[in-house]
Scaffold this motif. Structure first.
Motif, short mmCIF file in Angstrom:
data_model
loop_
_atom_site.label_atom_id
_atom_site.label_comp_id
_atom_site.label_asym_id
_atom_site.label_seq_id
_atom_site.Cartn_x
_atom_site.Cartn_y
_atom_site.Cartn_z
N ARG A 149 78.58 32.52 -11.28
CA ARG A 149 79.63 33.03 -10.39
C ARG A 149 79.78 34.54 -10.56
O ARG A 149 79.83 35.29 -9.58
N ASP A 150 79.85 35.00 -11.80
CA ASP A 150 80.00 36.42 -12.07
C ASP A 150 78.81 37.23 -11.56
O ASP A 150 78.99 38.32 -11.01
N LEU A 151 77.60 36.71 -11.75
CA LEU A 151 76.41 37.41 -11.27
C LEU A 151 76.41 37.52 -9.74
O LEU A 151 76.08 38.57 -9.19
N LEU A 152 76.78 36.44 -9.08
CA LEU A 152 76.85 36.48 -7.62
C LEU A 152 77.91 37.47 -7.14
O LEU A 152 77.66 38.27 -6.22
N ILE A 153 79.07 37.44 -7.75
CA ILE A 153 80.14 38.37 -7.38
C ILE A 153 79.68 39.82 -7.61
O ILE A 153 79.96 40.69 -6.79
N SER A 154 78.94 40.06 -8.69
CA SER A 154 78.46 41.41 -8.96
C SER A 154 77.48 41.90 -7.90
O SER A 154 77.28 43.10 -7.74
N GLU A 155 76.88 40.96 -7.15
CA GLU A 155 75.98 41.31 -6.05
C GLU A 155 76.70 41.36 -4.71
O GLU A 155 76.07 41.51 -3.67
N GLY A 156 78.02 41.20 -4.73
CA GLY A 156 78.80 41.27 -3.50
C GLY A 156 78.99 39.95 -2.78
O GLY A 156 79.52 39.92 -1.67
N VAL A 157 78.57 38.86 -3.40
CA VAL A 157 78.74 37.54 -2.79
C VAL A 157 80.15 37.05 -3.09
O VAL A 157 80.59 37.08 -4.24
N GLU A 158 80.86 36.60 -2.06
CA GLU A 158 82.19 36.03 -2.26
C GLU A 158 82.05 34.59 -2.72
O GLU A 158 81.39 33.78 -2.06
N VAL A 159 82.64 34.29 -3.86
CA VAL A 159 82.59 32.95 -4.44
C VAL A 159 84.02 32.48 -4.65
O VAL A 159 84.81 33.18 -5.29
N SER A 160 84.34 31.32 -4.11
CA SER A 160 85.71 30.79 -4.27
C SER A 160 85.95 30.40 -5.72
O SER A 160 85.01 30.27 -6.51
N GLU A 161 87.19 30.16 -6.05
CA GLU A 161 87.56 29.76 -7.41
C GLU A 161 86.85 28.49 -7.83
O GLU A 161 86.51 28.32 -8.99
#
Length: 99
Positions: free
Chosen positions: A76-88
């Motif tokens: 989740r953190d890696l995806l968010i760091s790439e700008g991907v929105e990930v829900s809780e």
């Protein structure tokens, strides 16, 4: 290494930054419509050796499917760091972030 495995490695390495693909989508592109579990096995055994962007692969429902909470949080953190929105609860909108 089988041709199918080689194809999977090429496809996974080609997933662009900030994008995701499903296990089944990768299997279909590699020529096996029923090979999603093989993609999981290849990721598990070869991610480190081939420096695969394993975090860009999710299930067909658009959800992080790693059962280990620590690794799911890392994904989740890696995806968010790439700008991907990930829900809780680990969902990604494939219509927006799909490769």
């Amino acid at each position: 290494m089988t041709q199918f495995t080689e194809e999977i490695l090429v496809i996974i390495k080609g997933i662009p930054y900030g994008r995701v693909m499903s296990y089944g989508q990768i299997a279909r592109l590699a020529g096996n419509t029923r090979g999603a579990r093989q993609v999981v096995r290849i990721l598990h055994s070869m991610s480190e050796k081939y420096n695969l962007p394993w975090h860009r692969i999710i299930n067909s429902k658009g959800k992080i499917s790693i059962s280990d909470k620590r690794y799911a949080a890392i994904q989740r953190d890696l995806l968010i760091s790439e700008g991907v929105e990930v829900s809780e609860d680990g969902y990604i909108d494939i219509s927006i972030y799909g490769a």
